[in-house]
Structure formats: C-alpha cells, structure tokens
Design a protein around this motif. Structure first.
Motif, short mmCIF file in Angstrom:
data_model
loop_
_atom_site.label_atom_id
_atom_site.label_comp_id
_atom_site.label_asym_id
_atom_site.label_seq_id
_atom_site.Cartn_x
_atom_site.Cartn_y
_atom_site.Cartn_z
N UNK A 66 -3.98 33.25 3.85
CA UNK A 66 -4.23 32.64 5.15
C UNK A 66 -4.70 31.19 5.00
N UNK A 67 -5.55 30.95 4.02
CA UNK A 67 -6.03 29.58 3.79
C UNK A 67 -4.87 28.69 3.34
N UNK A 68 -4.06 29.20 2.44
CA UNK A 68 -2.92 28.41 1.97
C UNK A 68 -1.92 28.14 3.09
N UNK A 69 -1.79 29.06 4.02
CA UNK A 69 -0.88 28.86 5.15
C UNK A 69 -1.31 27.66 5.99
N UNK A 70 -2.63 27.48 6.13
CA UNK A 70 -3.14 26.33 6.89
C UNK A 70 -2.78 25.02 6.18
N UNK A 71 -2.93 24.98 4.86
CA UNK A 71 -2.56 23.78 4.11
C UNK A 71 -1.06 23.54 4.19
N UNK A 72 -0.31 24.62 4.09
CA UNK A 72 1.15 24.49 4.07
C UNK A 72 1.69 23.92 5.38
N UNK A 73 1.02 24.25 6.48
CA UNK A 73 1.46 23.71 7.78
C UNK A 73 1.33 22.20 7.81
N UNK A 74 0.24 21.68 7.24
CA UNK A 74 0.10 20.22 7.15
C UNK A 74 1.09 19.63 6.16
N UNK A 75 1.31 20.32 5.04
CA UNK A 75 2.23 19.83 4.02
C UNK A 75 3.64 19.68 4.58
N UNK B 198 0.82 -1.21 0.00
CA UNK B 198 0.00 0.00 0.00
C UNK B 198 0.85 1.26 0.00
N UNK B 199 0.29 2.30 -0.61
CA UNK B 199 0.89 3.63 -0.60
C UNK B 199 0.23 4.47 0.49
N UNK B 200 0.96 5.49 0.96
CA UNK B 200 0.43 6.42 1.96
C UNK B 200 0.14 7.75 1.28
N UNK B 201 -1.08 8.24 1.46
CA UNK B 201 -1.48 9.53 0.90
C UNK B 201 -1.75 10.52 2.03
N UNK B 202 -1.05 11.63 2.03
CA UNK B 202 -1.31 12.68 3.00
C UNK B 202 -2.46 13.54 2.52
N UNK B 203 -3.43 13.82 3.39
CA UNK B 203 -4.62 14.52 2.94
C UNK B 203 -4.93 15.81 3.68
N UNK B 204 -5.41 16.81 2.92
CA UNK B 204 -5.93 18.04 3.50
C UNK B 204 -7.38 18.19 3.06
N UNK B 205 -8.15 18.96 3.80
CA UNK B 205 -9.56 19.16 3.46
C UNK B 205 -9.95 20.61 3.72
N UNK B 206 -11.21 20.94 3.40
CA UNK B 206 -11.66 22.34 3.48
C UNK B 206 -11.48 22.90 4.90
N UNK B 207 -11.38 24.21 4.99
CA UNK B 207 -11.01 24.87 6.25
C UNK B 207 -12.09 25.84 6.73
N UNK B 208 -12.19 26.01 8.05
CA UNK B 208 -13.05 27.06 8.59
C UNK B 208 -12.64 28.45 8.11
N UNK B 209 -11.35 28.64 7.87
CA UNK B 209 -10.86 29.95 7.41
C UNK B 209 -11.51 30.35 6.10
N UNK B 210 -11.63 29.41 5.18
CA UNK B 210 -12.25 29.74 3.89
C UNK B 210 -13.72 30.08 4.08
N UNK B 211 -14.43 29.29 4.86
CA UNK B 211 -15.86 29.56 5.09
C UNK B 211 -16.06 30.92 5.75
N UNK B 212 -15.06 31.37 6.52
CA UNK B 212 -15.15 32.66 7.20
C UNK B 212 -14.59 33.80 6.37
N UNK B 213 -14.41 33.52 5.05
CA UNK B 213 -14.00 34.57 4.10
C UNK B 213 -12.58 35.07 4.31
N UNK B 214 -11.71 34.25 4.91
CA UNK B 214 -10.30 34.63 5.00
C UNK B 214 -9.68 34.58 3.61
N UNK B 215 -8.59 35.28 3.42
CA UNK B 215 -7.98 35.39 2.11
C UNK B 215 -7.17 34.17 1.70
N UNK B 216 -6.74 34.19 0.44
CA UNK B 216 -5.99 33.08 -0.12
C UNK B 216 -4.72 32.78 0.67
#
Length: 405
Positions: A138-147, A118-136
């Motif tokens: 800030x949202x990308x920073x949340x993904x980048x922290x997981x990355x 089996x392979x391992x896939x690291x996953x990210x999903x939608x964020x509260x920041x986006x739903x709260x109208x934060x900018x690109x």
C-alpha cells in the motif's frame, strides 16, 4: 573577480554525469516554510496545492533559487502523496487531485529549469500510510502514483526525501528505481539514527543496496548536526565497501538543543523559530565544511531562502569557477558596505568582521536553549495513527491535556 554566471554552456548533463565528473551540485531551499510565510501554504498539513492554486508563487521561488545558484530544482511535491492530500480533513485529493498537484509541480519546475542549466528532480516523501502501519504494497502504491507523473513529465532524476524510518525510505527507493532514472535518498535523521534506532551508517548502506546512487540527509537538524550525520553515513558506506555520492540539505535554523525527532520537537516549531535562523555567513561555513567532507550535492531545506543558497554558491565559487547571478547585487563578505553613508557601517566591509560576529538575539528574557517536547512516539503509536476525517475537538482536548508548558 570571478565571472557572474557560467561562461560556457554544458548542456543538460545528467546528475550522475555531473557528480561523477567532480562538479559541485547546488540544490534549492525550503519551499513549504518559505511559501507558508508568504501566504501560499497551510502550516499543519504542509501540502503543495499551491502548484495549482498559486503557480505564480511557486514559479517565482524557483526563479529566485536558480538565480541564487541552484542547479537542481526539486518539484514542489513534498507531501504530495494521495494519502497525505486527504489526511485529517485535507480537501486537496478530492477537490484538486494528487495527479494535478504533481503534474503542475513538474511543469513549473521544468519551465524555470529551462531558463538556466538546472536539472529537475521529482520528489516523494514519507507517508501517513506508513505511520499508520499500512503494509509495503500500500505504501509503495502511493509512491508509484507520483512516479507515474514524474515519468510522464520526464523529470531528470528522482529524490526520496524526508524519511524518519529507513524501512520506508528503502521502499521509496525501490519504487523510484523502477523508472530507470538515477535516485537520490535523504533521511531526516540525526546522529542517533532513524526513529527505530537504525544508525546513520546502516541507513546509508540499506539505501545504496536498494538502488540509491546519492545518499544523505535533509531537514530536521541544523547544518552542523546534519554534517555529523552524513559523516557517519560516509563511514558506514566505507566499512561496507559501497560507493555513493553524498548529499546534504539541512535546516536553516540552529538546533543544538533538539532531540532525536529534530526541530519538530522544539516548542518553537513552527511559528517561533525565527530567532534561530542561521546567517548567510553561517551557511558559507557550512558549505565549506560540507565540501571538505566530500559532499558534492549541497543545498538546504526548511528555512533556507535564496540568499542562503547564494551563500553556498559564493563560498564554493573558487571551485566552480563562477558566481551566481544574484551575486551581482552582493559583494563578497559585505564589501558593498563600503558605499554606506555611516562610517561605522563602512568599517564592516570585510570578511574578518562578519566571520567573527556573534549575533545577539535582542531577547533578554528568552533562554538560548529550549527543552524539546519529546513525546517519544513513532510508527505504531496511537497518536500517530492517521485518518481521513478532520481532527476532532475531543482528540485535540486529549492532546492539550498531555502537553506541558
């Protein structure tokens, strides 16, 4: 009879090597629902702190999926962005930390993946920041922290999954592509498109242009609806003369009555969905339809248990050339029922019986369909603005007054 398990070791070929070579890739099932029912995940936040608090439970579920036929194990990092781990009074970001949750998820998935092919896939999903109208940014920073964790732990590839808005999904893909690893992207949308009205075909085009090599859908809708959506994505890509592998990981619940928002609009969500559970035979039909549509990354999401994944592996065993380990205790189309003591049950040991069965719910006073809540809110609506503080009694009171029975 086909052999149980692979007869030859292929080594750790990458996800694109496998798909480019025509291999059928089988994903895993739904972790948050399965572990909530087992007492390890809290419904509401649906966050994966179990990777730290109860690693044995996460490990066991991974093992059951790989035994059932999965050859991709997703890290249990659904809703593991820092903003989600601190949303509405959640303690996880402060008491455990985003980094530890994601690191533990990677370690557990890798440990089990190494027990098979089996392979391992690291996953990210939608964020509260986006739903709260934060900018690109800030949202990308949340993904980048997981990355950063996924890169440190050297996952095999990356998945941006469970996105209601293609704009945010594109941002996620752009961040994940910084890794240099293959990226898959799935949206939790139906045939009507994303929550801002972008059609499925256009969603697929945007995701591929952003860098995704694999696109499709996951969650929110049942297998038939999900396949209809992937078909529209496929047509959109063909019209744009773009190429990508297709992926499908639907719900294991029948949802013909849900609206654009999917099953979370159904009044039974999340604690009354059991009467809607699909059978293993439903999933065999889904696997065949998915294969015939040209989908080669086939798995499941919420509601999918290991026996559902086994059904995919069994249906596609002729194409793959082998059965999963879990089939050792499961005869094809119920043929082990020939060992039952009761003659009428022995008479069910055949494909024709199970393929044509129309299961009853046993609930004579319940409707077969529901009316979705359909509040019609999406990004920017006041009710969707998120907060670090716990939901107050006054906020709940306002929602109770709005809800109709």
């Amino acid at each position: 009879m086909l052999p149980i398990g692979k007869t030859t070791k292929q080594g750790k070929r990458g996800i694109l090597e496998r798909l480019d070579g025509g291999e059928i890739v089988i994903g895993d099932g739904g972790f948050v629902f399965a572990l909530e029912k087992r007492g390890y995940v809290k419904a509401g936040p649906w966050t994966p702190e179990a990777t730290v608090e109860h690693p044995e439970a996460v490990r066991q579920l991974h093992r059951e999926f790989i035994r059932a036929g999965s050859n991709v194990l997703q890290t249990f990092t659904f809703y593991a962005s820092e903003d989600k781990l601190e949303n509405r009074g959640n303690y996880v970001a402060e008491k455990i930390s985003c980094q530890k949750v994601n690191e533990a998820a990677c370690d557990i998935a890798r440990e089990v993946a190494n027990e098979g092919d089996a392979l391992v896939a690291g996953g990210v999903s939608q964020t509260p920041s986006y739903l709260s109208c934060k900018g690109e940014a800030e949202v990308k920073a949340a993904f980048r922290k997981q990355l950063e964790v996924f890169m440190k732990k050297n996952v095999d590839f990356l998945i941006a999954e469970y996105f209601e808005h293609v704009e945010e999904a594109v941002w996620a893909v752009e961040v994940l592509k910084e890794s240099g690893k293959p990226v898959a992207a799935t949206m939790c949308i139906g045939p009507e498109g994303d929550m801002h009205g972008v059609p499925p075909g256009q969603c697929a085009v945007q995701l591929v242009k952003a860098g995704a090599s694999i696109v499709g859908v996951n969650c929110h809708f049942d297998p038939d609806t999900s396949l209809e959506t992937v078909k529209l994505m496929k047509e959109g890509l063909q019209a744009a003369k773009l190429k990508a592998h297709l992926m499908s990981q639907p719900l294991a619940f029948h949802t013909p009555d849900c609206g654009k928002q999917g099953f979370i609009d159904l009044p039974e969500f999340p604690f009354g969905l059991e009467p809607r559970i699909v059978t293993r035979w439903d999933i065999q039909k889904y696997a065949r339809k998915a294969y015939d549509l040209g989908i080669r990354f086939i798995g499941g999401c919420c509601g999918f248990e290991p026996y559902h994944i086994r059904a995919i592996a069994e249906e596609l065993a002729p194409e793959r050339g082998f059965l999963p380990e879990a089939s050792d205790k499961h005869g094809s189309w119920g043929d082990n029922l020939s060992m039952h003591t009761k003659p009428w049950v022995r008479a069910r040991a055949r494909k024709e019986y199970w393929e044509n069965l129309k299961p009853a719910s046993g609930r004579p006073y319940c409707p077969s369909m529901s009316k979705p809540d359909g509040w019609g809110v999406t990004k920017g609506a006041r009710e969707l603005m998120q907060q670090k503080e716990a939901t107050t009694k006054q906020q709940l009171k306002e929602l109770f007054q709005k809800q109709k029975f």
